[in-house]
Design a protein around this motif. Structure first.
Motif, PDB file in Angstrom:
ATOM      1  N   ARG A 119       0.953  -1.401  -0.328  1.00 20.97           N
ATOM      2  CA  ARG A 119       0.027  -0.697   0.166  1.00 20.97           C
ATOM      3  C   ARG A 119       1.043   1.178   0.087  1.00 20.97           C
ATOM      4  O   ARG A 119       1.233   2.536  -0.916  1.00 20.97           O
ATOM      5  CB  ARG A 119      -0.784  -0.190   1.461  1.00 20.97           C
ATOM      6  N   PHE A 120       1.569   0.908   0.940  1.00 23.29           N
ATOM      7  CA  PHE A 120       3.207   2.637   0.827  1.00 23.29           C
ATOM      8  C   PHE A 120       3.529   2.719  -0.927  1.00 23.29           C
ATOM      9  O   PHE A 120       3.893   3.702  -1.369  1.00 23.29           O
ATOM     10  CB  PHE A 120       4.221   2.623   2.377  1.00 23.29           C
ATOM     11  N   LEU A 121       4.369   1.431  -0.985  1.00 24.09           N
ATOM     12  CA  LEU A 121       4.427   1.668  -1.940  1.00 24.09           C
ATOM     13  C   LEU A 121       4.200   1.708  -3.312  1.00 24.09           C
ATOM     14  O   LEU A 121       4.484   2.753  -4.685  1.00 24.09           O
ATOM     15  CB  LEU A 121       5.870   0.272  -2.292  1.00 24.09           C
ATOM     16  N   LEU A 167      -5.992  -3.193  -3.170  1.00 24.87           N
ATOM     17  CA  LEU A 167      -4.708  -3.556  -3.256  1.00 24.87           C
ATOM     18  C   LEU A 167      -3.940  -3.695  -4.091  1.00 24.87           C
ATOM     19  O   LEU A 167      -4.302  -4.079  -5.474  1.00 24.87           O
ATOM     20  CB  LEU A 167      -5.372  -5.382  -2.552  1.00 24.87           C
ATOM     21  N   ALA A 168      -3.073  -2.322  -4.203  1.00 23.49           N
ATOM     22  CA  ALA A 168      -2.356  -2.262  -5.334  1.00 23.49           C
ATOM     23  C   ALA A 168      -0.908  -2.936  -5.042  1.00 23.49           C
ATOM     24  O   ALA A 168      -0.630  -2.902  -3.196  1.00 23.49           O
ATOM     25  CB  ALA A 168      -2.076  -1.114  -6.461  1.00 23.49           C
ATOM     26  N   SER A 169       0.164  -2.755  -6.387  1.00 25.16           N
ATOM     27  CA  SER A 169       1.659  -2.582  -5.700  1.00 25.16           C
ATOM     28  C   SER A 169       2.348  -1.934  -6.612  1.00 25.16           C
ATOM     29  O   SER A 169       1.335  -2.490  -7.878  1.00 25.16           O
ATOM     30  CB  SER A 169       2.216  -4.549  -5.467  1.00 25.16           C
ATOM     31  N   ASP A 182      -0.631  10.282 -10.727  1.00 23.20           N
ATOM     32  CA  ASP A 182      -0.463   8.599 -10.978  1.00 23.20           C
ATOM     33  C   ASP A 182      -2.132   8.331 -11.830  1.00 23.20           C
ATOM     34  O   ASP A 182      -2.680   8.228 -11.037  1.00 23.20           O
ATOM     35  CB  ASP A 182       0.367   8.246  -9.980  1.00 23.20           C
ATOM     36  N   LEU A 183      -1.886   8.239 -12.966  1.00 23.65           N
ATOM     37  CA  LEU A 183      -3.397   8.598 -13.502  1.00 23.65           C
ATOM     38  C   LEU A 183      -3.006   5.958 -13.066  1.00 23.65           C
ATOM     39  O   LEU A 183      -4.321   5.818 -13.860  1.00 23.65           O
ATOM     40  CB  LEU A 183      -3.402   7.937 -14.482  1.00 23.65           C
ATOM     41  N   ALA A 184      -1.759   5.458 -13.089  1.00 24.41           N
ATOM     42  CA  ALA A 184      -2.390   4.125 -12.745  1.00 24.41           C
ATOM     43  C   ALA A 184      -2.399   3.424 -11.302  1.00 24.41           C
ATOM     44  O   ALA A 184      -2.388   2.619 -10.342  1.00 24.41           O
ATOM     45  CB  ALA A 184      -0.604   3.657 -12.636  1.00 24.41           C
ATOM     46  N   LEU A 185      -2.837   4.845 -10.200  1.00 19.11           N
ATOM     47  CA  LEU A 185      -3.348   4.842  -9.053  1.00 19.11           C
ATOM     48  C   LEU A 185      -4.070   6.256  -8.705  1.00 19.11           C
ATOM     49  O   LEU A 185      -4.260   6.884  -7.774  1.00 19.11           O
ATOM     50  CB  LEU A 185      -2.494   3.999  -7.864  1.00 19.11           C
TER      51      LEU A 185
END
Length: 244
Positions: free
Chosen positions: A8-10, A135-137, A164-167
């Motif tokens: 989550r942090f990264l 949840l992502a990484s 960030d269009l990825a998150l």
């Protein structure tokens, strides 16, 4: 720190699809995750009352099923919401937390959901994706970023400046998180910052799950957005608007 917290942090601090948002006007999007049938049969008429089109993140494994007491959409629901101009978006076929899957498993799941959605998209593909459970990484962001124009998480906030269009950040209107004053502040901040503010929920019912909203809650949100003069667009259109 647990692996979930580390990811989550990264994922929040590792931009993968950075973009400078236009910032010429505030934009809002209203989204439904999974999606429960009530998000369409109860939520759809409320959206129509305000002439608003939303984004429905669709997990293929839920089609025509009831899981844990929640009745999910069926094929006719997908056809109906597409005819009404709403966006059918991707939520993974198996609705699994992406960091737990290998790249090969992610590829199989993505291909399966794309094949499932294709008939409802006139042979095309979904533009938008939301991470199951938020949840992502960094790895899974890199996997999905080339496949969609935008990826949404659940980290609270609006999107402005360099995003960030990825998150993409989002604001919950779920029963478990509902805070009327906080929502008003989010709308005011979006106007002030000329930001893109994304709202999300699941089911719509007079007795919703902790992850859903009542019809009154959804109506209140839409009324406040309209009253604030904020343009409301599905994710696929909003991302085009905010990056010029």
């Amino acid at each position: 720190m647990s692996l979930v917290r580390l990811n989550r942090f990264l994922s929040r601090h590792t931009p993968v699809k950075a973009a400078r948002l236009a910032g010429d006007r505030p934009i809002a999007s209203v989204t439904f995750d999974d999606f429960p049938k009530s998000a369409w049969v109860r939520g759809g008429p409320i959206l129509a009352r305000y002439n608003i089109r939303a984004t429905y993140y669709t997990a293929g494994c839920y089609c025509g099923r009831s899981v844990d007491g929640i009745v999910y959409y069926d094929a006719e629901d997908l056809r109906a919401l597409a005819r009404a101009g709403h966006e059918i978006a991707c939520h993974g076929f198996g609705h699994q937390p992406t960091p737990s899957l290998t790249d090969q498993e992610l590829d199989v799941d993505a291909a399966r959901n794309a094949a499932f959605l294709e008939p409802f998209l006139n042979g095309g593909k979904a533009d938008s994706y939301a991470f199951p459970y938020g949840l992502a990484s960094p790895r899974t962001k890199r996997f999905y970023a080339p496949r969609f124009t935008n990826l949404r998480g659940v980290h609270p906030g609006s999107n402005s400046g360099r995003a960030d269009l990825a998150l993409l950040k989002a604001v919950s209107i779920e029963l478990r998180c509902w805070d009327s004053e906080a929502i008003s502040r989010a709308i005011a901040k979006a106007r002030q910052d000329r930001a893109w503010v994304i709202f999300y929920t699941h089911d719509i019912s007079e007795d919703p799950s902790p992850f859903g909203s009542t019809p009154g809650m959804l109506s209140k949100l839409l009324h406040r957005l309209v009253e604030a003069g904020i343009e409301i667009l599905p994710m696929r259109e909003a991302v085009k608007a905010v990056i010029g």
